[in-house]
Design a protein around this motif. Structure first.
Motif, PDB file in Angstrom:
ATOM      1  N   SER A  78       0.029  11.573  -1.925  1.00 50.00           N
ATOM      2  CA  SER A  78      -1.004  11.855  -0.936  1.00 50.00           C
ATOM      3  C   SER A  78      -2.075  12.813  -1.449  1.00 50.00           C
ATOM      4  O   SER A  78      -3.087  13.019  -0.785  1.00 50.00           O
ATOM      5  CB  SER A  78      -0.375  12.377   0.357  1.00 50.00           C
ATOM      6  N   ALA A  81      -6.063   9.235  -3.936  1.00 52.26           N
ATOM      7  CA  ALA A  81      -6.208   7.995  -3.165  1.00 52.26           C
ATOM      8  C   ALA A  81      -4.983   7.123  -3.398  1.00 52.26           C
ATOM      9  O   ALA A  81      -4.544   6.951  -4.538  1.00 52.26           O
ATOM     10  CB  ALA A  81      -7.475   7.260  -3.598  1.00 52.26           C
ATOM     11  N   MET A  82      -4.410   6.612  -2.325  1.00 53.10           N
ATOM     12  CA  MET A  82      -3.200   5.795  -2.449  1.00 53.10           C
ATOM     13  C   MET A  82      -3.268   4.611  -1.508  1.00 53.10           C
ATOM     14  O   MET A  82      -4.040   4.595  -0.563  1.00 53.10           O
ATOM     15  CB  MET A  82      -1.952   6.626  -2.156  1.00 53.10           C
ATOM     16  N   VAL A  83      -2.431   3.623  -1.805  1.00 51.95           N
ATOM     17  CA  VAL A  83      -2.230   2.496  -0.907  1.00 51.95           C
ATOM     18  C   VAL A  83      -0.802   2.615  -0.395  1.00 51.95           C
ATOM     19  O   VAL A  83       0.144   2.677  -1.182  1.00 51.95           O
ATOM     20  CB  VAL A  83      -2.417   1.141  -1.645  1.00 51.95           C
ATOM     21  N   GLY A  84      -0.662   2.696   0.919  1.00 54.22           N
ATOM     22  CA  GLY A  84       0.654   2.786   1.540  1.00 54.22           C
ATOM     23  C   GLY A  84       0.817   1.643   2.533  1.00 54.22           C
ATOM     24  O   GLY A  84      -0.096   1.352   3.306  1.00 54.22           O
ATOM     25  N   ARG A  85       1.948   0.986   2.488  1.00 49.59           N
ATOM     26  CA  ARG A  85       2.204  -0.141   3.390  1.00 49.59           C
ATOM     27  C   ARG A  85       3.599  -0.039   3.968  1.00 49.59           C
ATOM     28  O   ARG A  85       4.520   0.490   3.352  1.00 49.59           O
ATOM     29  CB  ARG A  85       2.066  -1.483   2.658  1.00 49.59           C
ATOM     30  N   GLY A 127       1.178  -3.375   7.085  1.00 52.84           N
ATOM     31  CA  GLY A 127      -0.018  -2.537   7.065  1.00 52.84           C
ATOM     32  C   GLY A 127       0.345  -1.079   7.004  1.00 52.84           C
ATOM     33  O   GLY A 127       1.505  -0.716   6.761  1.00 52.84           O
ATOM     34  N   ASP A 128      -0.640  -0.226   7.247  1.00 54.55           N
ATOM     35  CA  ASP A 128      -0.346   1.197   7.259  1.00 54.55           C
ATOM     36  C   ASP A 128       0.354   1.554   8.568  1.00 54.55           C
ATOM     37  O   ASP A 128       0.428   0.750   9.500  1.00 54.55           O
ATOM     38  CB  ASP A 128      -1.607   2.036   7.007  1.00 54.55           C
ATOM     39  N   ALA A 154       4.439   3.175  -1.326  1.00 54.58           N
ATOM     40  CA  ALA A 154       3.073   3.505  -1.723  1.00 54.58           C
ATOM     41  C   ALA A 154       2.937   3.666  -3.235  1.00 54.58           C
ATOM     42  O   ALA A 154       3.913   3.957  -3.934  1.00 54.58           O
ATOM     43  CB  ALA A 154       2.638   4.802  -1.041  1.00 54.58           C
ATOM     44  N   ASN A 156      -0.434   5.100  -6.096  1.00 56.00           N
ATOM     45  CA  ASN A 156      -1.803   5.594  -6.211  1.00 56.00           C
ATOM     46  C   ASN A 156      -2.740   4.455  -6.548  1.00 56.00           C
ATOM     47  O   ASN A 156      -2.377   3.507  -7.239  1.00 56.00           O
ATOM     48  CB  ASN A 156      -1.915   6.696  -7.278  1.00 56.00           C
ATOM     49  N   ARG A 157      -3.965   4.557  -6.081  1.00 56.80           N
ATOM     50  CA  ARG A 157      -4.989   3.537  -6.320  1.00 56.80           C
ATOM     51  C   ARG A 157      -5.500   3.592  -7.761  1.00 56.80           C
ATOM     52  O   ARG A 157      -5.337   4.580  -8.453  1.00 56.80           O
ATOM     53  CB  ARG A 157      -6.200   3.773  -5.418  1.00 56.80           C
TER      54      ARG A 157
END
Length: 162
Positions: A78, A81-85, A127-128, A154, A156-157
């Motif tokens: 966190s 930038a991250m992608v969390g699903r 989704g988030d 998650a 990191n982007r």
């Protein structure tokens, strides 16, 4: 209080999950969600833990995790930038007359119906956390029979590898 998403790379050994969860419990840190699965490296697993606390709490969690012998690396996802699903399966009461209405909600969230019974529908949504919460809230008036959520996973982007 801030929400933190932490990735913990650990040896894929029996009892590691128990030791990590026990550490959180003994120290009074709450785990909002935890997911564990294989990582990109054979013999290692990736745990993604969502917890809350201030920066000092995160620092303490990190220090305590590194004391565990099977912990290889701790990454504060966190902080970048991250992608969390998250995935949720929601079984909702759905009499045939109500199904078109429910399908409208499903389509709005780009979710999918994965099972239909005589008076129920099972919806899958990815989704988030906020998206899952919103969909569950909109399905609540129809009568949610069962709900199962995976917890957040998650990375990191971008080109970052940690």
């Amino acid at each position: 209080m801030k929400k933190h998403t932490i990735a913990v790379i650990v040896n894929d050994q029996p009892g590691v999950l128990q030791r990590v969860a026990g550490l959180f419990g003994r120290r009074g840190f709450n785990i909002e969600s935890i997911t564990v699965g294989a990582s990109e490296e054979k013999g290692l697993s990736r745990m993604v833990i969502v917890t809350t606390g201030d920066d000092h709490t995160l620092e303490q969690i990190t220090k305590q995790l590194y004391k565990l012998i099977d912990v290889i690396k701790v990454i504060d996802l966190s902080s970048n930038a991250m992608v969390g699903r998250e995935l949720a399966l929601i079984k909702v009461h759905a009499e045939p007359a109500m199904r078109p209405e429910i399908l409208g909600v499903v389509e709005t969230f780009r979710a999918s119906v994965v099972d239909i019974g005589s008076n129920t529908m099972m919806v899958q949504v990815v989704g988030d956390t906020e998206k899952i919460d919103a969909m569950a809230e909109l399905l609540q008036p129809y009568g949610i029979r069962e709900l199962s959520r995976t917890g957040v996973t998650a990375l990191n982007r971008g080109n970052m590898k940690q």
